[in-house]
Design an enzyme around this catalytic site. Structure first.
Site, short mmCIF file in Angstrom:
data_model
loop_
_atom_site.label_atom_id
_atom_site.label_comp_id
_atom_site.label_asym_id
_atom_site.label_seq_id
_atom_site.Cartn_x
_atom_site.Cartn_y
_atom_site.Cartn_z
N GLU A 80 0.80 -1.22 0.00
CA GLU A 80 0.00 0.00 0.00
C GLU A 80 0.84 1.28 0.00
O GLU A 80 0.30 2.37 -0.22
CB GLU A 80 -0.93 -0.01 1.22
CG GLU A 80 -2.00 -1.10 1.13
CD GLU A 80 -2.90 -1.15 2.35
OE1 GLU A 80 -2.52 -0.58 3.39
OE2 GLU A 80 -3.98 -1.75 2.25
N GLU A 111 9.00 -21.69 7.85
CA GLU A 111 9.64 -20.72 8.74
C GLU A 111 10.79 -21.32 9.54
O GLU A 111 11.54 -20.60 10.19
CB GLU A 111 8.62 -20.11 9.69
CG GLU A 111 8.11 -21.04 10.75
CD GLU A 111 7.11 -20.35 11.68
OE1 GLU A 111 7.40 -20.27 12.89
OE2 GLU A 111 6.06 -19.89 11.20
#
Length: 299
Positions: A80, A111
């Protein structure tokens, strides 16, 4: 080692016995504690902002990194920034363990591969960059590999965590701790810890953009007007900031080739597009500085 983000809160042991209104009220009450936890970390957020501003002014980049929910929040914030502030697409780069496939579905095992993360970030980072890593527990192996590569390359490192005793805090340039405590649903760090991460990221990126001159007053003057709604917002901002009539704002924006900052400097100073653009270039993109310098020169 006991982790505060994994601890069980005995006050919520009756969670599955509550009726729906009481259940959502309990979750909301827990969420309401998050802003206070983030407020306690504001000095460290400010330090991270200053590091990022210095990196970006030097032509370097800001990287976000996280696994699972942390990585998805990182991608959301980074995506954004360019349309909101007119920042080039490659200045804020988000990395999530497992890549794009992990955005839509959980890939929890990825992860744990510290070596793969180290190799990934060794190729992505450069000296002078800033790496902001997010991990509620503060111990994620993916981030351990990322931070190791950053240190080797000479990139600054920031950790955002909800664990005051985070193992990955050692050696970081800044540690931002939003101590949100146990979750209402034990271990579900997409709740309070995730909300804290979102608040930290939005505060961080917005403050960085303001400090770099991508706003004028509290207006998104760097906005990319890529649809009808945003084109209308652009004209409204020009009118609000300059006091000029809508038609005059539209004409200035057209002459400026759609560049909001240039159009605003034109409206505030009476300068033509070329002079307004030159003033902005000389002011490092800061509208206020460009206007002041142009008016002083003209006077």
């Amino acid at each position: 080692m006991s982790l505060p983000t994994e601890a069980r809160d005995p006050r919520n042991a009756d969670l599955d016995l509550l009726d729906t209104p009481a259940l959502v009220a309990r979750i909301h009450a827990a969420d309401a504690t998050v802003p206070g936890a983030v407020a306690a970390a504001l000095p460290d957020i400010a330090r991270a902002v200053d590091l990022a501003v210095a990196a970006l002014r030097a032509g370097r980049r800001v990287h976000y990194a996280g696994a699972g929910s942390s990585g998805r929040l990182a991608v959301l914030d980074a995506a954004e920034i360019p349309p909101t502030f007119g920042v080039p697409d490659d200045r804020f780069v988000a990395h999530i363990a497992g890549g794009e496939a992990a955005l839509r579905r959980a890939l929890e095992s990825v992860e744990d591969d510290e070596a793969a993360a180290r190799a990934e970030f060794a190729a992505a980072l450069a000296a002078g960059d800033l790496l902001l890593g997010l991990a509620a527990s503060g111990r994620t192996p993916y981030l351990a590999g990322a931070f190791a590569a950053a240190v080797e390359l000479g990139a600054a490192t920031v950790l955002v965590t909800s664990n005051p005793a985070a193992p990955l805090a050692a050696g970081r340039d800044v540690v931002i701790v939003a101590d949100t405590g146990p979750e209402v649903l034990t271990g579900s760090t997409r709740l309070k810890a995730g909300t804290a991460q979102k608040l930290v990221l939005h505060t961080f990126s917005t403050a960085v953009a303001v400090r770099l001159g991508h706003t004028y007053s509290n207006l998104m003057i760097g906005l990319r007007a890529t649809n009808a709604k945003l084109r209308g917002r652009s004209l409204a901002m020009l009118a609000e900031a300059s006091g000029a009539a809508p038609g005059e704002c539209a004409a200035a924006l057209a002459e400026a080739g759609g560049e909001l900052k240039t159009a605003l400097v034109m409206l505030l100073t009476g300068a033509p597009a070329g002079a307004a653009r030159a003033a902005l270039d000389g002011a490092g993109g800061y509208v206020r500085v460009a206007v002041e310098r142009h008016l002083r020169y003209q006077g």
